[in-house]
Design a protein around this motif. Structure first.
Motif, PDB file in Angstrom:
ATOM      1  N   SER A  90     108.170  36.075 -62.161  1.00 49.14           N
ATOM      2  CA  SER A  90     107.486  37.366 -62.281  1.00 49.14           C
ATOM      3  C   SER A  90     106.987  37.819 -60.905  1.00 49.14           C
ATOM      4  O   SER A  90     106.834  37.012 -59.979  1.00 49.14           O
ATOM      5  CB  SER A  90     106.309  37.252 -63.254  1.00 49.14           C
ATOM      6  OG  SER A  90     105.318  36.411 -62.695  1.00 49.14           O
ATOM      7  N   PHE A  91     106.703  39.109 -60.800  1.00 47.50           N
ATOM      8  CA  PHE A  91     106.205  39.646 -59.535  1.00 47.50           C
ATOM      9  C   PHE A  91     104.874  39.006 -59.142  1.00 47.50           C
ATOM     10  O   PHE A  91     104.721  38.585 -57.986  1.00 47.50           O
ATOM     11  CB  PHE A  91     106.092  41.173 -59.600  1.00 47.50           C
ATOM     12  CG  PHE A  91     105.562  41.758 -58.324  1.00 47.50           C
ATOM     13  CD1 PHE A  91     106.387  41.928 -57.226  1.00 47.50           C
ATOM     14  CD2 PHE A  91     104.218  42.104 -58.205  1.00 47.50           C
ATOM     15  CE1 PHE A  91     105.899  42.438 -56.032  1.00 47.50           C
ATOM     16  CE2 PHE A  91     103.715  42.614 -57.019  1.00 47.50           C
ATOM     17  CZ  PHE A  91     104.564  42.782 -55.934  1.00 47.50           C
ATOM     18  N   PRO A  92     103.912  38.899 -60.063  1.00 49.14           N
ATOM     19  CA  PRO A  92     102.638  38.272 -59.656  1.00 49.14           C
ATOM     20  C   PRO A  92     102.815  36.827 -59.165  1.00 49.14           C
ATOM     21  O   PRO A  92     102.169  36.415 -58.197  1.00 49.14           O
ATOM     22  CB  PRO A  92     101.785  38.309 -60.932  1.00 49.14           C
ATOM     23  CG  PRO A  92     102.359  39.432 -61.741  1.00 49.14           C
ATOM     24  CD  PRO A  92     103.819  39.435 -61.427  1.00 49.14           C
ATOM     25  N   ALA A  93     103.707  36.069 -59.815  1.00 47.96           N
ATOM     26  CA  ALA A  93     103.935  34.683 -59.384  1.00 47.96           C
ATOM     27  C   ALA A  93     104.570  34.651 -57.999  1.00 47.96           C
ATOM     28  O   ALA A  93     104.198  33.829 -57.152  1.00 47.96           O
ATOM     29  CB  ALA A  93     104.815  33.961 -60.399  1.00 47.96           C
ATOM     30  N   LEU A  94     105.540  35.536 -57.756  1.00 45.93           N
ATOM     31  CA  LEU A  94     106.183  35.581 -56.437  1.00 45.93           C
ATOM     32  C   LEU A  94     105.188  36.030 -55.368  1.00 45.93           C
ATOM     33  O   LEU A  94     105.164  35.469 -54.265  1.00 45.93           O
ATOM     34  CB  LEU A  94     107.396  36.509 -56.466  1.00 45.93           C
ATOM     35  CG  LEU A  94     108.176  36.612 -55.161  1.00 45.93           C
ATOM     36  CD1 LEU A  94     108.762  35.253 -54.760  1.00 45.93           C
ATOM     37  CD2 LEU A  94     109.287  37.644 -55.276  1.00 45.93           C
ATOM     38  N   LEU A  95     104.346  37.012 -55.690  1.00 44.44           N
ATOM     39  CA  LEU A  95     103.340  37.480 -54.731  1.00 44.44           C
ATOM     40  C   LEU A  95     102.397  36.341 -54.356  1.00 44.44           C
ATOM     41  O   LEU A  95     102.084  36.147 -53.180  1.00 44.44           O
ATOM     42  CB  LEU A  95     102.560  38.663 -55.314  1.00 44.44           C
ATOM     43  CG  LEU A  95     101.476  39.264 -54.427  1.00 44.44           C
ATOM     44  CD1 LEU A  95     102.066  39.785 -53.126  1.00 44.44           C
ATOM     45  CD2 LEU A  95     100.728  40.363 -55.168  1.00 44.44           C
ATOM     46  N   ARG A  96     101.986  35.558 -55.341  1.00 47.48           N
ATOM     47  CA  ARG A  96     101.121  34.413 -55.072  1.00 47.48           C
ATOM     48  C   ARG A  96     101.824  33.415 -54.143  1.00 47.48           C
ATOM     49  O   ARG A  96     101.239  32.920 -53.183  1.00 47.48           O
ATOM     50  CB  ARG A  96     100.730  33.738 -56.393  1.00 47.48           C
ATOM     51  CG  ARG A  96      99.798  32.559 -56.226  1.00 47.48           C
ATOM     52  CD  ARG A  96      99.387  31.925 -57.544  1.00 47.48           C
ATOM     53  NE  ARG A  96     100.395  31.869 -58.579  1.00 47.48           N
ATOM     54  CZ  ARG A  96     101.411  31.015 -58.628  1.00 47.48           C
ATOM     55  NH1 ARG A  96     101.586  30.147 -57.657  1.00 47.48           N
ATOM     56  NH2 ARG A  96     102.259  31.026 -59.635  1.00 47.48           N
ATOM     57  N   MET A  97     103.116  33.176 -54.409  1.00 51.84           N
ATOM     58  CA  MET A  97     103.877  32.224 -53.593  1.00 51.84           C
ATOM     59  C   MET A  97     104.025  32.704 -52.151  1.00 51.84           C
ATOM     60  O   MET A  97     103.867  31.917 -51.211  1.00 51.84           O
ATOM     61  CB  MET A  97     105.261  31.972 -54.212  1.00 51.84           C
ATOM     62  CG  MET A  97     105.206  31.177 -55.488  1.00 51.84           C
ATOM     63  SD  MET A  97     106.791  31.131 -56.345  1.00 51.84           S
ATOM     64  CE  MET A  97     107.842  30.399 -55.132  1.00 51.84           C
ATOM     65  N   VAL A  98     104.361  33.985 -51.964  1.00 56.88           N
ATOM     66  CA  VAL A  98     104.549  34.477 -50.586  1.00 56.88           C
ATOM     67  C   VAL A  98     103.226  34.493 -49.824  1.00 56.88           C
ATOM     68  O   VAL A  98     103.208  34.290 -48.606  1.00 56.88           O
ATOM     69  CB  VAL A  98     105.246  35.860 -50.521  1.00 56.88           C
ATOM     70  CG1 VAL A  98     106.630  35.799 -51.108  1.00 56.88           C
ATOM     71  CG2 VAL A  98     104.426  36.946 -51.162  1.00 56.88           C
ATOM     72  N   ARG A  99     102.130  34.698 -50.537  1.00 61.23           N
ATOM     73  CA  ARG A  99     100.821  34.635 -49.878  1.00 61.23           C
ATOM     74  C   ARG A  99     100.487  33.201 -49.484  1.00 61.23           C
ATOM     75  O   ARG A  99      99.964  32.955 -48.393  1.00 61.23           O
ATOM     76  CB  ARG A  99      99.740  35.216 -50.787  1.00 61.23           C
ATOM     77  CG  ARG A  99      99.779  36.727 -50.842  1.00 61.23           C
ATOM     78  CD  ARG A  99      98.738  37.291 -51.756  1.00 61.23           C
ATOM     79  NE  ARG A  99      98.699  38.750 -51.638  1.00 61.23           N
ATOM     80  CZ  ARG A  99      98.112  39.542 -52.515  1.00 61.23           C
ATOM     81  NH1 ARG A  99      97.508  39.038 -53.582  1.00 61.23           N
ATOM     82  NH2 ARG A  99      98.127  40.838 -52.341  1.00 61.23           N
TER      83      ARG A  99
END
Length: 198
Positions: A130-139
């Motif tokens: 999901s987008f929120p999971a990917l955003l957390r990972m890239v951060r």
């Protein structure tokens, strides 16, 4: 002499799927071969309007005896012997396209793709991320802190068909890389080689 041809679809339709399977010259020679008295040609075709696919001359040369032997099996089951050929053509093109696009992008975009691909390779049965999971990972990986920058990269990936979207089991939209695991590994390796060469 008996010859069997699986899916003798004429070239003008085959070229949309994978070029070179049955060129017009091959169709012509097969039709000439089938006219020999000691030759028996058995062929299958997977098209509802099969009788209309050849021009009159070629159809007359084949002199077909038509039998409808619909199996009602799932298309994937019926074409299981053909799927590796079609898949390899599509996957090879997808890999070449991915490597070309990724080599032209900024390093942070390549890192995002590596994260997506790594997650997919780690759990190939997962529907995607999901987008929120990917955003957390890239951060967490210090690739980007900006939601807008990540959305921009993902839009670029979608435009070049590097990722696709679908609904996950919980109804949320997830993204995935539309490549087989081996092809994805090869694409990542080629991308790394291309970056190292620069």
């Amino acid at each position: 002499m008996h010859r069997a041809v699986n899916d003798i679809m004429p070239a003008r339709l085959q070229q949309r799927f994978c070029a070179g399977l049955h060129a017009p010259e091959e169709q012509l020679w097969l039709s000439r071969l089938s006219q020999a008295p000691a030759v028996h040609l058995l062929a299958s075709i997977d098209h509802v309007n099969a009788a209309l696919l050849w021009d009159n001359r070629t159809a007359a040369a084949f002199n077909w005896l038509w039998l409808d032997v619909t199996s009602y099996a799932a298309y994937k089951a019926e074409t299981s012997s053909m799927l590796p050929i079609l898949t390899s053509c599509k996957q090879s093109a997808a890999k070449r396209g991915a490597v070309t696009v990724l080599s032209s992008l900024v390093s942070s975009a390549r890192e995002v793709f590596k994260l997506l691909a790594g997650e997919q390779l780690e759990d190939p049965d997962a529907p995607g991320i999901s987008f929120p999971a990917l955003l957390r990972m890239v951060r967490e990986c210090f690739i980007t802190n900006s939601e807008h920058a990540l959305k921009s990269v993902l839009t670029e990936f979608r435009d070049h068909e590097l990722i696709k979207l679908r609904m996950g089991p919980d109804g949320a939209e997830v993204m995935y890389v539309p490549m087989e695991p081996d092809v994805l590994r090869n694409a990542l390796a080629e991308m790394e080689e291309g970056v190292a060469a620069c």
